[in-house]
Design a protein around this motif. Structure first.
Motif, mmCIF file in Angstrom:
data_model
loop_
_atom_site.group_PDB
_atom_site.id
_atom_site.type_symbol
_atom_site.label_atom_id
_atom_site.label_comp_id
_atom_site.label_asym_id
_atom_site.label_seq_id
_atom_site.Cartn_x
_atom_site.Cartn_y
_atom_site.Cartn_z
ATOM 1 N N TRP A 114 79.816 -106.844 -66.953
ATOM 2 C CA TRP A 114 80.143 -106.670 -65.618
ATOM 3 C C TRP A 114 80.650 -108.006 -64.971
ATOM 4 C CZ3 TRP A 114 78.849 -102.508 -62.091
ATOM 5 C CH2 TRP A 114 78.202 -101.625 -62.785
ATOM 6 N N HIS A 115 81.541 -108.062 -63.938
ATOM 7 C CA HIS A 115 81.663 -109.305 -63.213
ATOM 8 C C HIS A 115 80.377 -109.521 -62.484
ATOM 9 C CE1 HIS A 115 85.973 -108.113 -63.320
ATOM 10 N NE2 HIS A 115 86.091 -109.173 -63.440
ATOM 11 N N SER A 116 79.917 -110.775 -62.426
ATOM 12 C CA SER A 116 78.678 -111.027 -61.566
ATOM 13 C C SER A 116 78.600 -110.390 -60.344
ATOM 14 C CB SER A 116 78.414 -112.403 -61.626
ATOM 15 O OG SER A 116 78.441 -113.024 -62.936
ATOM 16 N N HIS A 117 79.480 -110.514 -59.614
ATOM 17 C CA HIS A 117 79.478 -110.037 -58.028
ATOM 18 C C HIS A 117 79.712 -108.640 -58.046
ATOM 19 C CE1 HIS A 117 83.883 -110.660 -59.129
ATOM 20 N NE2 HIS A 117 84.102 -109.606 -58.545
ATOM 21 N N CYS A 118 80.312 -107.890 -59.083
ATOM 22 C CA CYS A 118 80.084 -106.284 -59.221
ATOM 23 C C CYS A 118 78.998 -105.971 -59.551
ATOM 24 C CB CYS A 118 81.269 -105.848 -60.176
ATOM 25 S SG CYS A 118 83.069 -106.264 -59.808
ATOM 26 N N TRP A 119 78.306 -106.591 -60.353
ATOM 27 C CA TRP A 119 76.837 -106.029 -60.665
ATOM 28 C C TRP A 119 75.728 -106.462 -59.354
ATOM 29 C CZ3 TRP A 119 73.967 -103.315 -63.684
ATOM 30 C CH2 TRP A 119 72.497 -103.418 -63.687
ATOM 31 N N ASN A 120 75.924 -107.553 -58.715
ATOM 32 C CA ASN A 120 75.191 -107.743 -57.422
ATOM 33 C C ASN A 120 75.536 -106.538 -56.417
ATOM 34 O OD1 ASN A 120 73.924 -109.974 -58.517
ATOM 35 N ND2 ASN A 120 75.550 -111.295 -57.773
ATOM 36 N N LEU A 121 76.717 -105.979 -56.482
ATOM 37 C CA LEU A 121 77.083 -104.883 -55.399
ATOM 38 C C LEU A 121 76.467 -103.536 -56.017
ATOM 39 C CD1 LEU A 121 80.686 -106.181 -54.326
ATOM 40 C CD2 LEU A 121 78.482 -106.294 -53.077
ATOM 41 N N ALA A 122 76.360 -103.217 -57.227
ATOM 42 C CA ALA A 122 76.220 -101.998 -57.978
ATOM 43 C C ALA A 122 74.770 -101.426 -57.162
ATOM 44 C CB ALA A 122 76.003 -102.308 -59.299
ATOM 45 N N ALA A 152 88.123 -110.053 -74.474
ATOM 46 C CA ALA A 152 88.157 -109.408 -72.841
ATOM 47 C C ALA A 152 87.299 -108.232 -72.895
ATOM 48 C CB ALA A 152 89.647 -109.074 -72.741
ATOM 49 N N TYR A 153 86.845 -107.918 -71.545
ATOM 50 C CA TYR A 153 86.083 -106.628 -71.366
ATOM 51 C C TYR A 153 86.540 -106.159 -69.981
ATOM 52 C CZ TYR A 153 82.777 -108.845 -74.509
ATOM 53 O OH TYR A 153 82.076 -109.418 -75.573
ATOM 54 N N THR A 154 86.380 -105.026 -69.806
ATOM 55 C CA THR A 154 86.696 -104.339 -68.445
ATOM 56 C C THR A 154 85.354 -104.064 -67.933
ATOM 57 O OG1 THR A 154 88.663 -103.026 -69.458
ATOM 58 C CG2 THR A 154 87.756 -102.153 -67.453
ATOM 59 N N CYS A 155 85.341 -104.532 -66.489
ATOM 60 C CA CYS A 155 84.174 -104.469 -65.723
ATOM 61 C C CYS A 155 84.089 -102.848 -65.232
ATOM 62 C CB CYS A 155 84.334 -105.390 -64.544
ATOM 63 S SG CYS A 155 82.887 -105.096 -63.224
ATOM 64 N N PRO A 156 82.697 -102.165 -65.387
ATOM 65 C CA PRO A 156 82.756 -100.879 -65.102
ATOM 66 C C PRO A 156 82.656 -100.598 -63.360
ATOM 67 C CG PRO A 156 80.670 -101.433 -65.989
ATOM 68 C CD PRO A 156 81.635 -102.597 -66.146
ATOM 69 N N GLY A 157 82.119 -102.024 -62.777
ATOM 70 C CA GLY A 157 82.174 -101.979 -61.356
ATOM 71 C C GLY A 157 83.545 -101.702 -60.529
ATOM 72 N N CYS A 158 84.517 -102.470 -61.141
ATOM 73 C CA CYS A 158 85.916 -102.584 -60.497
ATOM 74 C C CYS A 158 87.185 -102.075 -61.327
ATOM 75 C CB CYS A 158 86.161 -103.828 -59.876
ATOM 76 S SG CYS A 158 86.355 -105.141 -61.102
ATOM 77 N N SER A 159 86.881 -101.607 -62.710
ATOM 78 C CA SER A 159 87.745 -101.504 -63.655
ATOM 79 C C SER A 159 88.680 -102.585 -63.935
ATOM 80 C CB SER A 159 88.359 -100.222 -63.205
ATOM 81 O OG SER A 159 87.612 -99.090 -63.241
ATOM 82 N N ARG A 160 88.421 -103.584 -63.577
ATOM 83 C CA ARG A 160 89.311 -104.749 -63.544
ATOM 84 C C ARG A 160 88.808 -105.846 -65.037
ATOM 85 N NH1 ARG A 160 89.882 -106.707 -57.470
ATOM 86 N NH2 ARG A 160 91.488 -104.964 -57.010
ATOM 87 N N PRO A 161 89.943 -106.317 -65.640
ATOM 88 C CA PRO A 161 89.508 -107.075 -66.826
ATOM 89 C C PRO A 161 88.613 -108.374 -66.493
ATOM 90 C CG PRO A 161 91.866 -107.357 -66.436
ATOM 91 C CD PRO A 161 91.221 -106.381 -65.430
ATOM 92 N N ILE A 162 87.756 -108.687 -67.821
ATOM 93 C CA ILE A 162 86.887 -109.658 -67.568
ATOM 94 C C ILE A 162 87.628 -110.691 -68.668
ATOM 95 C CG2 ILE A 162 84.765 -110.906 -67.809
ATOM 96 C CD1 ILE A 162 83.443 -108.268 -67.286
#
Length: 95
Positions: free
Chosen positions: A87-95, A49-59
């Motif tokens: 990163w979640h793919s959608h979070c990266w696309n919004l960054a 498991a990882y934590t997405c830096p874009g939304c701070s939610r778990p992957i």
């Protein structure tokens, strides 16, 4: 002469092969004046498991996502790679 009795291997699913092919391709993207390496991680390809830096939610383990790290950092390639983030793919696309 008779037919061979050896079993022919079953063809691999093209879907699985295609997903495997796509899951490892790294690309370079420009974001806010910086160059980033971005590598997709396909579904089922991670076991942690990882934590997405874009939304701070778990992957969760096994979820498709991307890994990104600087390509032009001042500390060098090794430090950039060690500082990579998942990163979640959608979070990266919004960054």
């Amino acid at each position: 002469m008779g037919r061979s009795r050896r079993r022919r291997p079953e063809p691999r699913s093209t879907d699985d092969s295609f997903e495997r092919l796509l899951s490892g391709f790294r690309r370079t993207e420009e974001r806010r004046g910086n160059s980033w390496n971005v590598q997709p991680v396909g579904p089922g390809r991670s076991d942690k498991a990882y934590t997405c830096p874009g939304c701070s939610r778990p992957i969760p383990p096994g979820a498709a996502h991307v890994v990104a790290w600087r390509d032009d950092g001042v500390m060098g390639a090794r430090a950039d790679l060690e500082a990579r983030r998942h990163w979640h793919s959608h979070c990266w696309n919004l960054a």
